[in-house]
Design a protein around this motif. Structure first.
Motif, short mmCIF file in Angstrom:
data_model
loop_
_atom_site.label_atom_id
_atom_site.label_comp_id
_atom_site.label_asym_id
_atom_site.label_seq_id
_atom_site.Cartn_x
_atom_site.Cartn_y
_atom_site.Cartn_z
N ALA A 1 0.86 -0.89 0.02
CA ALA A 1 -0.09 0.23 -0.37
C ALA A 1 0.71 1.25 0.16
O ALA A 1 0.71 2.32 -0.51
CB ALA A 1 -0.64 -0.53 1.11
N LYS A 2 1.92 1.22 0.65
CA LYS A 2 3.22 2.34 0.36
C LYS A 2 3.57 2.88 -0.58
O LYS A 2 4.03 4.10 -1.25
CB LYS A 2 3.79 2.64 1.29
N GLU A 3 3.84 1.29 -1.67
CA GLU A 3 4.23 1.88 -2.62
C GLU A 3 4.32 0.73 -3.31
O GLU A 3 4.94 -0.81 -3.38
CB GLU A 3 5.83 1.84 -2.58
N LYS A 4 3.52 0.67 -4.91
CA LYS A 4 2.78 -0.53 -5.58
C LYS A 4 4.35 -1.25 -6.40
O LYS A 4 5.09 -0.28 -6.66
CB LYS A 4 2.03 0.40 -6.41
N PRO A 5 4.65 -2.09 -6.26
CA PRO A 5 5.84 -2.74 -6.65
C PRO A 5 5.26 -3.01 -8.35
O PRO A 5 4.22 -3.07 -8.35
CB PRO A 5 5.38 -4.37 -6.12
N ASP A 6 6.49 -3.66 -9.09
CA ASP A 6 6.03 -4.13 -10.68
C ASP A 6 5.98 -5.31 -10.95
O ASP A 6 5.24 -5.93 -11.68
CB ASP A 6 6.85 -3.51 -11.60
N LEU A 7 6.17 -5.95 -9.05
CA LEU A 7 6.50 -7.26 -9.51
C LEU A 7 6.67 -8.30 -7.69
O LEU A 7 7.04 -7.19 -7.21
CB LEU A 7 7.21 -8.07 -10.47
N ILE A 8 5.82 -8.87 -7.55
CA ILE A 8 6.35 -10.10 -6.45
C ILE A 8 6.97 -10.87 -6.22
O ILE A 8 6.39 -11.68 -7.18
CB ILE A 8 4.52 -10.30 -5.74
N LEU A 9 7.85 -11.05 -5.19
CA LEU A 9 8.58 -12.36 -5.10
C LEU A 9 7.93 -12.91 -3.61
O LEU A 9 8.54 -12.75 -2.88
CB LEU A 9 10.40 -12.21 -5.08
N ALA A 10 7.13 -14.29 -3.66
CA ALA A 10 6.31 -14.09 -2.58
C ALA A 10 7.00 -15.70 -2.07
O ALA A 10 6.49 -16.78 -2.69
CB ALA A 10 5.12 -14.07 -2.37
N ASP A 11 7.17 -15.95 -0.92
CA ASP A 11 7.39 -17.11 0.38
C ASP A 11 5.81 -18.00 -0.26
O ASP A 11 5.08 -16.41 0.26
CB ASP A 11 8.42 -17.20 1.16
N VAL B 1 3.28 -12.08 -10.59
CA VAL B 1 4.25 -12.30 -9.13
C VAL B 1 5.06 -13.90 -9.51
O VAL B 1 4.72 -14.73 -10.28
CB VAL B 1 2.77 -13.21 -8.05
N VAL B 2 6.32 -14.23 -8.33
CA VAL B 2 6.75 -15.58 -8.45
C VAL B 2 6.45 -16.21 -7.58
O VAL B 2 7.42 -15.04 -6.41
CB VAL B 2 8.22 -15.43 -9.23
N ALA C 1 2.04 -18.69 -13.04
CA ALA C 1 3.04 -18.86 -14.56
C ALA C 1 4.22 -19.31 -13.81
O ALA C 1 5.33 -20.30 -14.02
CB ALA C 1 2.63 -17.51 -15.08
N PHE C 2 5.23 -18.57 -13.51
CA PHE C 2 6.64 -18.60 -12.49
C PHE C 2 6.79 -18.81 -11.18
O PHE C 2 5.70 -18.56 -10.04
CB PHE C 2 6.98 -17.04 -12.33
N LEU C 3 7.35 -20.11 -10.99
CA LEU C 3 6.99 -21.09 -9.55
C LEU C 3 8.35 -21.65 -9.41
O LEU C 3 8.86 -22.18 -10.63
CB LEU C 3 6.04 -22.09 -9.45
N ILE C 4 9.28 -21.27 -8.21
CA ILE C 4 10.27 -21.67 -8.54
C ILE C 4 10.56 -22.31 -6.59
O ILE C 4 10.69 -22.44 -5.94
CB ILE C 4 11.50 -19.68 -8.20
N THR C 5 10.90 -23.43 -7.35
CA THR C 5 11.17 -24.13 -5.79
C THR C 5 12.34 -24.33 -5.08
O THR C 5 13.09 -24.34 -5.70
CB THR C 5 11.02 -25.98 -6.46
N ALA D 1 13.03 -16.28 -13.91
CA ALA D 1 11.93 -15.75 -13.29
C ALA D 1 11.45 -14.88 -13.82
O ALA D 1 10.34 -14.15 -13.60
CB ALA D 1 11.62 -16.86 -12.47
N VAL D 2 12.28 -14.07 -12.53
CA VAL D 2 12.00 -12.60 -12.41
C VAL D 2 12.06 -11.54 -14.06
O VAL D 2 11.45 -10.76 -14.12
CB VAL D 2 13.46 -11.94 -11.50
N SER D 3 13.63 -12.47 -14.58
CA SER D 3 13.10 -11.50 -16.28
C SER D 3 12.02 -11.69 -17.24
O SER D 3 11.49 -11.40 -17.02
CB SER D 3 14.39 -11.90 -16.75
N GLN D 4 11.79 -13.37 -16.53
CA GLN D 4 10.62 -13.03 -17.80
C GLN D 4 9.23 -12.27 -17.27
O GLN D 4 8.44 -12.32 -17.93
CB GLN D 4 10.04 -14.70 -17.95
N ALA D 5 9.19 -12.37 -16.24
CA ALA D 5 8.26 -11.97 -15.54
C ALA D 5 7.38 -10.80 -15.58
O ALA D 5 7.00 -10.33 -16.20
CB ALA D 5 7.89 -12.52 -13.99
N MET D 6 9.08 -9.75 -15.67
CA MET D 6 9.23 -8.66 -15.80
C MET D 6 8.83 -8.48 -17.03
O MET D 6 8.48 -7.37 -17.73
CB MET D 6 10.10 -8.20 -15.36
N PHE D 7 9.62 -9.07 -17.79
CA PHE D 7 8.86 -8.77 -19.20
C PHE D 7 8.39 -9.14 -20.01
O PHE D 7 7.63 -8.41 -21.21
CB PHE D 7 10.38 -9.78 -19.88
#
Length: 265
Positions: A180-190, A216-217, A235-239, A250-256
């Motif tokens: 809410a403070k700053e909207k991201p362009d992408l989220i990396l989440a556990d 989201v990755v 679409a983007f899931l890393i184990t 994953a980050v490059s693809q999700a951003m691209f």
């Protein structure tokens, strides 16, 4: 079909579906080609003779997909539609090689066997894909991760790629507040957070605030919680344990594939 082949297919089917989803740009289309692959294997199991069964499974998919002209599916949403638009600018076959290597973990020799190319060519395709994607877009990334060492490692990888970090959240409530403070362009989440809250719920809260097109990755030790066959799937899931190249890919693809006018080229 032998029990060994059936067991291998069953164990690797969620990952084939993940790959097909990312490759085609559509969960529905990816699932259709995965199903068509299973039908082809039922008719002819010879590719599994004297070959690594997982490599044989992915090779069978590529035969089916390539025979159909390597088509993209109908996009699931606006994010998928943008992804498909961007795919047209990539060098042919680079996306397949990169996904197989960085997300699915195949060696270049195995990618060559899957795609029926030489290992040197597979490596060149991977290198081209990384250059094309990493040089295209930089943006703001938010990290949701409760383990401090992992969070700092991910931060270092992402910052080395040229992206900025809006912050690191350890719980669902912290994640919602940070977004809410700053909207991201992408989220990396556990998905398993410090107070036993869910990263999935945190992401859903944030998407409810900003809309479903925010990419989201997920980086998780529990991929089965997300690769369930229920819609939508990521679409983007890393184990975990992940590699640096997996995060970069994953980050490059999700951003691209989810570029917006707010991202800096």
């Amino acid at each position: 079909m032998s029990e060994d082949i059936a067991g291998t297919i069953g164990a690797n089917l969620p990952y084939l579906r993940r790959y097909a989803r990312a490759l085609t740009g559509s969960q529905d289309s990816g699932d259709r080609y995965a199903a068509a692959t299973l039908e082809a294997i039922l008719e002819d199991t010879s590719p599994f003779e004297n070959n690594d069964p997982k490599v044989a499974l992915f090779h069978a998919f590529h035969l089916v997909w390539a025979s159909a002209g390597s088509p993209l599916g109908e996009p699931d949403n606006r994010l998928s539609a943008r992804a498909q638009d961007h795919m047209s600018s990539l060098t042919p076959n680079t996306r397949e090689a990169l996904l197989l290597h960085s997300i699915e973990g195949f060696r270049v020799e195995e990618i060559g066997a899957i795609m029926q190319i030489e290992a040197d060519e597979a490596k060149e395709l991977i290198d081209i894909a990384i250059r094309e994607m990493e040089s295209s877009i930089a943006g703001k990334i938010m990290i949701i991760e409760d383990e401090a060492i992992i969070a700092m490692d991910i931060r270092a990888i992402v910052e080395d790629m040229g992206h900025s970090i809006t912050g690191i959240a350890r719980t669902r409530s912290e994640a919602v507040e940070l977004a809410a403070k700053e909207k991201p362009d992408l989220i990396l989440a556990d998905i398993q957070l410090a107070d036993n809250s869910s990263g999935i719920d945190a992401v859903n809260d944030i998407l409810a605030q900003f809309g479903p097109d925010l990419p989201v990755v997920f980086i998780t030790a529990f991929p089965e919680r997300l690769l369930t066959g229920e819609r939508p799937e990521p679409a983007f899931l890393i184990t975990k344990p992940y590699t640096e190249s997996q995060v970069q890919s994953a980050v490059s693809q999700a951003m691209f594939f989810s570029s917006t006018e707010t991202l800096a080229a």
